[in-house]
Design a protein around this motif. Structure first.
Motif, PDB file in Angstrom:
ATOM      1  N   ALA A 151      73.772 -41.793   7.358  1.00 40.31           N
ATOM      2  CA  ALA A 151      74.570 -40.999   6.422  1.00 40.31           C
ATOM      3  C   ALA A 151      73.649 -40.466   5.338  1.00 40.31           C
ATOM      4  O   ALA A 151      72.934 -41.239   4.687  1.00 40.31           O
ATOM      5  N   VAL A 152      73.640 -39.155   5.179  1.00 38.80           N
ATOM      6  CA  VAL A 152      72.901 -38.531   4.083  1.00 38.80           C
ATOM      7  C   VAL A 152      73.940 -38.304   2.977  1.00 38.80           C
ATOM      8  O   VAL A 152      74.939 -37.606   3.194  1.00 38.80           O
ATOM      9  N   LEU A 153      73.721 -38.901   1.827  1.00 40.63           N
ATOM     10  CA  LEU A 153      74.756 -38.914   0.796  1.00 40.63           C
ATOM     11  C   LEU A 153      74.664 -37.682  -0.128  1.00 40.63           C
ATOM     12  O   LEU A 153      73.609 -37.051  -0.241  1.00 40.63           O
ATOM     13  N   GLY A 154      75.776 -37.411  -0.781  1.00 37.88           N
ATOM     14  CA  GLY A 154      75.798 -36.362  -1.818  1.00 37.88           C
ATOM     15  C   GLY A 154      75.677 -34.952  -1.261  1.00 37.88           C
ATOM     16  O   GLY A 154      75.110 -34.065  -1.908  1.00 37.88           O
ATOM     17  N   THR A 155      76.236 -34.721  -0.064  1.00 36.74           N
ATOM     18  CA  THR A 155      76.069 -33.400   0.556  1.00 36.74           C
ATOM     19  C   THR A 155      77.311 -32.503   0.399  1.00 36.74           C
ATOM     20  O   THR A 155      77.417 -31.480   1.060  1.00 36.74           O
ATOM     21  N   GLY A 156      78.230 -32.903  -0.494  1.00 28.84           N
ATOM     22  CA  GLY A 156      79.472 -32.136  -0.649  1.00 28.84           C
ATOM     23  C   GLY A 156      79.301 -30.811  -1.375  1.00 28.84           C
ATOM     24  O   GLY A 156      80.152 -29.924  -1.271  1.00 28.84           O
ATOM     25  N   ALA A 157      78.216 -30.659  -2.125  1.00 23.92           N
ATOM     26  CA  ALA A 157      77.959 -29.381  -2.810  1.00 23.92           C
ATOM     27  C   ALA A 157      76.655 -28.795  -2.277  1.00 23.92           C
ATOM     28  O   ALA A 157      75.687 -29.528  -2.071  1.00 23.92           O
ATOM     29  N   TYR A 158      76.630 -27.490  -2.068  1.00 23.92           N
ATOM     30  CA  TYR A 158      75.434 -26.813  -1.559  1.00 23.92           C
ATOM     31  C   TYR A 158      75.011 -27.417  -0.213  1.00 23.92           C
ATOM     32  O   TYR A 158      73.823 -27.517   0.081  1.00 23.92           O
ATOM     33  N   GLY A 159      75.987 -27.873   0.548  1.00 20.58           N
ATOM     34  CA  GLY A 159      75.726 -28.457   1.855  1.00 20.58           C
ATOM     35  C   GLY A 159      76.063 -27.462   2.945  1.00 20.58           C
ATOM     36  O   GLY A 159      75.269 -26.559   3.251  1.00 20.58           O
TER      37      GLY A 159
END
Ligand SMILES: Cc1ncc(COP(=O)(O)O)c(C=O)c1O
Length: 263
Positions: free
Chosen positions: A206-214
């Motif tokens: 899991a690559v975290l923190g990808t909800g913005a600019y993903g």
């Protein structure tokens, strides 16, 4: 150069010392009403002091615009860019942000707008990727995964740090690895020289923190269909966007000319 937007030399906005003249031009146009001023000083800002300084500067402009006889201002927009915690950053709390901007805006008798895009969604998103292979080369350990820079470009484009976790629990040895994608670019990485629990082919990370600019910055580079997007709510989920297919990639392309146009 990637995330600063508020400097004079960037392509954005109206330079501070030209604002009152622009306001005069707007006021002189019968169809236009100057209702607000907006600033956007940058992105992933983890300190609220620049927001305070920016708001004070906006209020200076409000005073100057009112002194020029223009009394139509209703609100200030203090922009987006509030930073989030990706790794060990100290993300400001909404209260600290409010304390930095609200008093001055209230004192000027104006409403307040803000656009905290990343703050709302960055940590709501996770990119799941499967380990394809392991490779030892040039004294380095590589973990090659099935997500590439086309799926998630922030590490490559901004040198951004995103924490990576294996989904499988359990104690294992830590090792220093580079997590890289399958694309023909040396910039195709998700993490370089990162200490991670030892992972094997077939495992999901899991690559975290990808909800913005993903997903919105993803592309089909290397003829790679993009992954599905799944919304999770507690113990239920639904597929909000289907996985792309090769047909999706070639839709709209014409292999043989049906009509030649004359230039
Ligand atoms: C005008 C404006 N508002 C809001 C945002 C959102 O910024 P962020 O996602 O960093 O909060 C941006 C992004 O650059 C922007 O240009």
């Amino acid at each position: 150069p990637y995330t600063k937007t508020g400097e004079k030399t960037t392509k954005f906005g109206v330079p501070f010392d030209e604002v009152v003249n622009v306001a005069r031009r707007i006021a002189a146009e019968p169809r236009l009403v100057l209702r607000g001023l907006a600033m956007h000083i940058g992105s992933q800002i983890t300190d609220v002091a620049p927001y305070h300084r920016g708001t004070v500067k906006l209020i200076e402009l409000v005073t100057a615009i009112r002194a020029a006889g223009i009394n139509t201002l209703e609100a200030l927009d203090v922009g987006g860019g509030l930073g989030v915690r990706y790794h060990n950053e100290k993300a400001p709390s909404p209260k600290a942000f409010a304390d930095a901007v609200v008093p001055a805006v209230q004192a000027a008798g104006l409403g307040l707008l803000c656009e905290p895009g990343r703050y709302l969604v960055a940590n709501a998103g996770v990119l799941l990727t499967r380990v394809l292979y392991r490779k030892h080369a040039g004294g380095k350990e590589f973990v090659i995964v099935d997500a590439g820079m086309n799926d998630f470009v922030r590490p490559s484009h901004y040198n951004a740090h995103h924490d990576i976790l294996p989904l499988r629990d359990g104690k294992r040895e830590q090792e220093t690895v580079s997590v890289v994608g399958p694309i023909c670019e040396s910039g195709d990485f998700l993490a370089l020289d990162r200490k991670l629990p030892s992972v094997a082919p077939g495992e999901v990370l899991a690559v975290l923190g990808t909800g913005a600019y993903g997903f919105v910055m993803s592309s089909t580079y290397n003829q790679r269909p993009r992954p599905p997007e799944v919304v999770v709510d507690g113990d239920r989920y639904y597929v909000a966007r289907q996985r792309e297919t090769l047909d999706d990639l070639v839709r709209g392309e014409t292999a043989e000319p049906t009509t030649w146009y004359r230039a």
